[in-house]
Design a protein around this motif. Sequence first.
Motif, PDB file in Angstrom:
ATOM      1  N   ARG A 169      -3.317   5.493  -5.549  1.00 67.07           N
ATOM      2  CA  ARG A 169      -2.760   4.181  -5.902  1.00 67.07           C
ATOM      3  C   ARG A 169      -1.548   3.900  -5.022  1.00 67.07           C
ATOM      4  O   ARG A 169      -0.884   4.831  -4.551  1.00 67.07           O
ATOM      5  N   VAL A 170      -1.294   2.628  -4.808  1.00 66.52           N
ATOM      6  CA  VAL A 170      -0.160   2.211  -3.988  1.00 66.52           C
ATOM      7  C   VAL A 170       1.127   2.544  -4.736  1.00 66.52           C
ATOM      8  O   VAL A 170       1.275   2.223  -5.919  1.00 66.52           O
ATOM      9  N   HIS A 171       2.039   3.198  -4.026  1.00 67.23           N
ATOM     10  CA  HIS A 171       3.296   3.619  -4.660  1.00 67.23           C
ATOM     11  C   HIS A 171       4.122   2.405  -5.069  1.00 67.23           C
ATOM     12  O   HIS A 171       4.182   1.406  -4.359  1.00 67.23           O
ATOM     13  N   GLU A 172       4.732   2.491  -6.232  1.00 64.21           N
ATOM     14  CA  GLU A 172       5.592   1.422  -6.734  1.00 64.21           C
ATOM     15  C   GLU A 172       7.062   1.805  -6.523  1.00 64.21           C
ATOM     16  O   GLU A 172       7.562   2.728  -7.166  1.00 64.21           O
ATOM     17  N   TYR A 173       7.719   1.087  -5.630  1.00 58.18           N
ATOM     18  CA  TYR A 173       9.135   1.329  -5.366  1.00 58.18           C
ATOM     19  C   TYR A 173       9.982   0.425  -6.246  1.00 58.18           C
ATOM     20  O   TYR A 173       9.619  -0.724  -6.525  1.00 58.18           O
ATOM     21  N   LEU A 208     -10.140   7.868  14.346  1.00 66.11           N
ATOM     22  CA  LEU A 208     -10.627   7.094  13.210  1.00 66.11           C
ATOM     23  C   LEU A 208      -9.695   7.260  12.011  1.00 66.11           C
ATOM     24  O   LEU A 208      -9.387   6.297  11.309  1.00 66.11           O
ATOM     25  N   ARG A 209      -9.252   8.469  11.804  1.00 63.17           N
ATOM     26  CA  ARG A 209      -8.297   8.759  10.718  1.00 63.17           C
ATOM     27  C   ARG A 209      -7.048   7.898  10.874  1.00 63.17           C
ATOM     28  O   ARG A 209      -6.582   7.283   9.910  1.00 63.17           O
ATOM     29  N   GLN A 210      -6.502   7.815  12.095  1.00 62.82           N
ATOM     30  CA  GLN A 210      -5.299   7.020  12.336  1.00 62.82           C
ATOM     31  C   GLN A 210      -5.584   5.534  12.187  1.00 62.82           C
ATOM     32  O   GLN A 210      -4.755   4.785  11.655  1.00 62.82           O
ATOM     33  N   GLN A 211      -6.736   5.097  12.652  1.00 62.77           N
ATOM     34  CA  GLN A 211      -7.099   3.685  12.535  1.00 62.77           C
ATOM     35  C   GLN A 211      -7.181   3.260  11.071  1.00 62.77           C
ATOM     36  O   GLN A 211      -6.726   2.180  10.697  1.00 62.77           O
ATOM     37  N   ILE A 212      -7.792   4.109  10.253  1.00 60.10           N
ATOM     38  CA  ILE A 212      -7.906   3.796   8.829  1.00 60.10           C
ATOM     39  C   ILE A 212      -6.529   3.791   8.175  1.00 60.10           C
ATOM     40  O   ILE A 212      -6.201   2.894   7.384  1.00 60.10           O
ATOM     41  N   ALA A 213      -5.698   4.777   8.511  1.00 65.09           N
ATOM     42  CA  ALA A 213      -4.345   4.830   7.956  1.00 65.09           C
ATOM     43  C   ALA A 213      -3.555   3.576   8.347  1.00 65.09           C
ATOM     44  O   ALA A 213      -2.858   2.978   7.512  1.00 65.09           O
ATOM     45  N   ASP A 214      -3.662   3.166   9.616  1.00 63.33           N
ATOM     46  CA  ASP A 214      -2.954   1.973  10.079  1.00 63.33           C
ATOM     47  C   ASP A 214      -3.462   0.722   9.356  1.00 63.33           C
ATOM     48  O   ASP A 214      -2.667  -0.153   8.965  1.00 63.33           O
ATOM     49  N   ALA A 215      -4.785   0.638   9.189  1.00 59.86           N
ATOM     50  CA  ALA A 215      -5.375  -0.536   8.528  1.00 59.86           C
ATOM     51  C   ALA A 215      -4.924  -0.628   7.075  1.00 59.86           C
ATOM     52  O   ALA A 215      -4.584  -1.714   6.577  1.00 59.86           O
ATOM     53  N   LEU A 216      -4.905   0.506   6.378  1.00 61.10           N
ATOM     54  CA  LEU A 216      -4.489   0.496   4.978  1.00 61.10           C
ATOM     55  C   LEU A 216      -2.995   0.207   4.845  1.00 61.10           C
ATOM     56  O   LEU A 216      -2.567  -0.503   3.928  1.00 61.10           O
ATOM     57  N   ARG A 217      -2.212   0.747   5.774  1.00 67.77           N
ATOM     58  CA  ARG A 217      -0.780   0.436   5.758  1.00 67.77           C
ATOM     59  C   ARG A 217      -0.570  -1.066   5.928  1.00 67.77           C
ATOM     60  O   ARG A 217       0.257  -1.676   5.240  1.00 67.77           O
ATOM     61  N   SER A 266      -0.068   9.256   1.781  1.00 69.33           N
ATOM     62  CA  SER A 266       0.627   9.844   0.629  1.00 69.33           C
ATOM     63  C   SER A 266       1.841  10.631   1.093  1.00 69.33           C
ATOM     64  O   SER A 266       2.919  10.562   0.489  1.00 69.33           O
ATOM     65  N   ALA A 267       1.675  11.374   2.197  1.00 68.54           N
ATOM     66  CA  ALA A 267       2.790  12.155   2.745  1.00 68.54           C
ATOM     67  C   ALA A 267       3.912  11.249   3.231  1.00 68.54           C
ATOM     68  O   ALA A 267       5.088  11.642   3.231  1.00 68.54           O
ATOM     69  N   GLN A 268       3.562  10.027   3.628  1.00 64.86           N
ATOM     70  CA  GLN A 268       4.573   9.069   4.100  1.00 64.86           C
ATOM     71  C   GLN A 268       5.230   8.307   2.947  1.00 64.86           C
ATOM     72  O   GLN A 268       6.133   7.498   3.167  1.00 64.86           O
ATOM     73  N   GLY A 269       4.773   8.569   1.729  1.00 68.08           N
ATOM     74  CA  GLY A 269       5.369   7.928   0.564  1.00 68.08           C
ATOM     75  C   GLY A 269       4.813   6.567   0.228  1.00 68.08           C
ATOM     76  O   GLY A 269       5.373   5.857  -0.616  1.00 68.08           O
ATOM     77  N   LEU A 270       3.693   6.174   0.852  1.00 66.50           N
ATOM     78  CA  LEU A 270       3.131   4.851   0.599  1.00 66.50           C
ATOM     79  C   LEU A 270       2.089   4.865  -0.513  1.00 66.50           C
ATOM     80  O   LEU A 270       1.829   3.832  -1.139  1.00 66.50           O
ATOM     81  N   LEU A 271       1.468   6.007  -0.747  1.00 68.79           N
ATOM     82  CA  LEU A 271       0.451   6.143  -1.788  1.00 68.79           C
ATOM     83  C   LEU A 271       0.791   7.315  -2.693  1.00 68.79           C
ATOM     84  O   LEU A 271       1.505   8.239  -2.290  1.00 68.79           O
ATOM     85  N   PHE A 302      -7.533   2.966  -6.107  1.00 66.61           N
ATOM     86  CA  PHE A 302      -8.800   2.960  -5.392  1.00 66.61           C
ATOM     87  C   PHE A 302      -9.202   4.398  -5.105  1.00 66.61           C
ATOM     88  O   PHE A 302      -8.390   5.319  -5.215  1.00 66.61           O
ATOM     89  N   THR A 303     -10.453   4.581  -4.745  1.00 68.75           N
ATOM     90  CA  THR A 303     -10.973   5.916  -4.476  1.00 68.75           C
ATOM     91  C   THR A 303     -11.339   6.053  -3.004  1.00 68.75           C
ATOM     92  O   THR A 303     -11.455   5.056  -2.273  1.00 68.75           O
ATOM     93  N   VAL A 304     -11.542   7.290  -2.585  1.00 68.66           N
ATOM     94  CA  VAL A 304     -11.988   7.563  -1.219  1.00 68.66           C
ATOM     95  C   VAL A 304     -13.317   6.864  -0.966  1.00 68.66           C
ATOM     96  O   VAL A 304     -13.535   6.251   0.095  1.00 68.66           O
ATOM     97  N   LYS A 305     -14.207   6.922  -1.945  1.00 69.65           N
ATOM     98  CA  LYS A 305     -15.530   6.310  -1.796  1.00 69.65           C
ATOM     99  C   LYS A 305     -15.428   4.814  -1.573  1.00 69.65           C
ATOM    100  O   LYS A 305     -16.121   4.253  -0.709  1.00 69.65           O
ATOM    101  N   GLU A 306     -14.562   4.148  -2.327  1.00 68.21           N
ATOM    102  CA  GLU A 306     -14.416   2.697  -2.182  1.00 68.21           C
ATOM    103  C   GLU A 306     -13.917   2.324  -0.791  1.00 68.21           C
ATOM    104  O   GLU A 306     -14.412   1.367  -0.175  1.00 68.21           O
TER     105      GLU A 306
END
Length: 233
Positions: free
Chosen positions: A76-80, A15-24, A62-67, A38-42
Amino acid sequence: MPGPSGTGAVTRSTLRQQIADALRDEVLAGRLQPGQEFTVKEIAEQYGVSATPVREALVDLSAQGLLDADHHRGFRVHEYSVDDFRGMIEARGLVTDGMFLVLIDDRRGGPDPDDPRIAAALAGVRRRGEEAQRAAAAGDLTILIGYDLRFWRELAVLFGNRYLSDFLHRLRVQSWVCTVQHLRRLSDLRGALWCGHTELVDALARRDAPHARSLVDAYNAHSLALIERLAGG
């Protein structure tokens, strides 16, 4: 007490991976914009799940540099920046150069296209490249990103190694996150996107490292010029 192979841990990890993939995918599709908070709750409410796998997925991204994580305001979404993209292009070039070492170093060998397993793998990578090219020619950015990420990951495994592939995949995801904010501003992307995937596969298959390197160099130059133009406009 369940052992380490209990299904609860597996389910949560999945589930953790599915959510990460969906958000990516939300970020790559432009539905989550750079700087958007956004928050964890949202997110938990959006997907109808508990907070724990969501928090874990957000930490992974966040560890992947996307958030970016803010302990008081959530994520928040990282701004490149364009400078970030220049650094990514340079890093990508160094990583892909590692793929070419296999072709020019006889001691390391390399994939033998006459081996049926290698031939099948090459055919699979080439099919991914064909789909990516069609999407690029049509200007379909969402389809292109999906096939392009699979193409480069499989190509790096075939001509490099798993560790090289993982690092290149991370770089390419970051590159797409950086560029998609600019590319989606164009109403028509037909003819604007690189589509040399199959030519690169063919060059690598015949162990033509100079031509493969020239294709990647041209691709990187094209990408950087396009983003610099869009960002400046």
